[in-house]
Design a protein around this motif. Structure first.
Motif, PDB file in Angstrom:
ATOM      1  N   UNK A   2      34.332  34.126  45.986  1.00 10.28           N
ATOM      2  CA  UNK A   2      34.840  35.471  46.270  1.00 10.28           C
ATOM      3  C   UNK A   2      36.339  35.640  46.166  1.00 10.28           C
ATOM      4  N   UNK A   3      37.045  34.620  45.670  1.00  9.85           N
ATOM      5  CA  UNK A   3      38.503  34.724  45.556  1.00  9.85           C
ATOM      6  C   UNK A   3      38.900  35.643  44.405  1.00  9.85           C
ATOM      7  N   UNK A   4      39.975  36.372  44.612  1.00  7.81           N
ATOM      8  CA  UNK A   4      40.575  37.214  43.581  1.00  7.81           C
ATOM      9  C   UNK A   4      41.821  36.501  43.089  1.00  7.81           C
ATOM     10  N   UNK A   5      41.975  36.383  41.766  1.00 10.41           N
ATOM     11  CA  UNK A   5      43.123  35.673  41.213  1.00 10.41           C
ATOM     12  C   UNK A   5      44.313  36.621  41.085  1.00 10.41           C
ATOM     13  N   UNK A   6      45.416  36.254  41.690  1.00 15.48           N
ATOM     14  CA  UNK A   6      46.615  37.106  41.642  1.00 15.48           C
ATOM     15  C   UNK A   6      47.818  36.279  41.186  1.00 15.48           C
TER      16      UNK A   6
END
Ligand SMILES: [Zn+2]
Length: 350
Positions: free
Chosen positions: A77-81
């Motif tokens: 569920x991680x969002x890459x930023x």
């Protein structure tokens, strides 16, 4: 305890922490531990080459493992930023979705060759921290020079301050001990002087420290090429790659400003991000974090393990990172690592 036993004990503690974290993940316990997100540290990304004596093995992972790491984080569920987005992101309240930001230190050529395609595949932004002295070939990488020298020789003469000594380094174990001794010597004495002495000794043994930098580190043209990717950013990482906690404030400022201006010259824009060389508690303190803020960096990262929380905005130039460590290349470790939990298990050891 001997140094190597302590290392082993610590490694075992971290490994069991990672195993435990993986079990916790299965039990759904991880969500509360992962904070707002995590900043990951990488160095080399390249195919594995078997070497009996590999004192820097923790600094490299394979492209395949990076691919698995990104897959696992995405499914968790991680969002890459991009690292540059963090100050703004942390000043707002959290969405509940954790972020992952990727950083690679020192500007190794394999970042362009092997890491970039994997980050592109996953559309994951990343920041490469450039040390001016390495990119410009005015400085050397002592830990690589030393590894090459210890690998090559069976005996080595050196003066650690108590007169000339002959080291027997015929076996992997004695090479590892010697490496640890040089490293601790360097971190306790004038770093430039010890690096100079290691370089001199290497040249006497027909190892060219400059050639090692040439082999490993991107030139300004290659940094330009990397930076052409919309996913890539460059950050500053000093000129000389020394532990800045041991330098006078003015020198710290000079190291920060010159490396910032160097990156600006390559990219055409002033970088907002800085990474402290080594990044440990011994190598950087709040004092240098304050200087980074004064110099105008928006964000600066250590290598002290931890996750980023809502409180991190207060220490935006002293943020923790999680190392994607070459000694733990198992995908089941990744979710655990991202939570920061393994380090709680390991923190009371070595
Ligand atoms: Zn570095």
């Amino acid at each position: 305890m001997t140094a190597s036993f302590r290392r082993l004990a610590k490694r075992t503690a971290i490994t069991s922490g990672l195993e435990a974290a993986n079990l916790l993940r299965a039990a759904g316990v991880m969500r509360s531990a992962r904070g707002r997100g995590a900043i990951f540290t990488l160095h080399h990304v390249r195919p594995h080459e078997e070497a009996g004596f590999a004192p820097n093995a923790h600094l490299e992972i394979t492209p395949e493992f990076l691919d698995l790491v990104l897959d696992r984080l995405k499914s968790d569920g991680y969002r890459f930023v991009a690292l540059d987005e963090l100050p703004a992101l942390l000043s707002r309240s959290g969405s509940g979705q954790p972020f992952a930001a990727f950083t690679l230190d020192d500007g190794y050529r394999n970042n362009l060759v092997y890491a970039l395609p994997i980050f592109e595949k996953h559309e994951a932004p990343f920041t490469v921290f450039v040390a001016k002295g390495l990119a410009e070939r005015t400085h050397t990488i002592w830990w690589e020079t030393l590894a090459a020298l210890l690998r090559k020789e069976e005996r080595l003469g050196f003066d650690f301050g108590n007169g000339h000594e002959m080291l027997d380094i015929a076996t992997v174990a004695t090479k590892e001990r010697a490496f640890a001794r040089f490293a601790s010597h360097l971190h306790r004495h004038d770093e430039s002087a010890i690096v100079g002495a290691i370089d001199l000794m290497a040249r006497k043994h027909e190892i060219d420290p400059g050639e090692i930098v040439d082999d490993l580190v991107m030139t300004p043209a290659e940094l330009n090429l990397l930076e052409a990717s919309p996913l890539a950013s460059l950050g500053a990482h000093t000129i000389s790659h020394r532990a800045i906690s041991r330098l006078p404030d003015q020198e710290v400022r000079d190291e920060m400003e010159a490396s910032r201006d160097y990156v600006a010259m390559i990219t055409g824009a002033r970088p907002g991000a800085f990474a402290y060389p080594y990044g440990t508690r011994e190598a950087v303190t709040q004092r240098q974090a304050a200087i980074a803020r004064e110099v105008g960096f928006d964000i600066a990262v250590t290598t002290q393990p931890g996750v980023v929380t809502s409180h991190s905005i207060d220490s935006i130039t002293y943020l923790p990172r999680l190392s994607v460590n070459g000694l733990y290349q198992k995908v089941r470790y990744v979710s655990g690592l991202a939570s920061g939990i393994p380090f709680r298990f390991a923190s009371n050891r070595g």
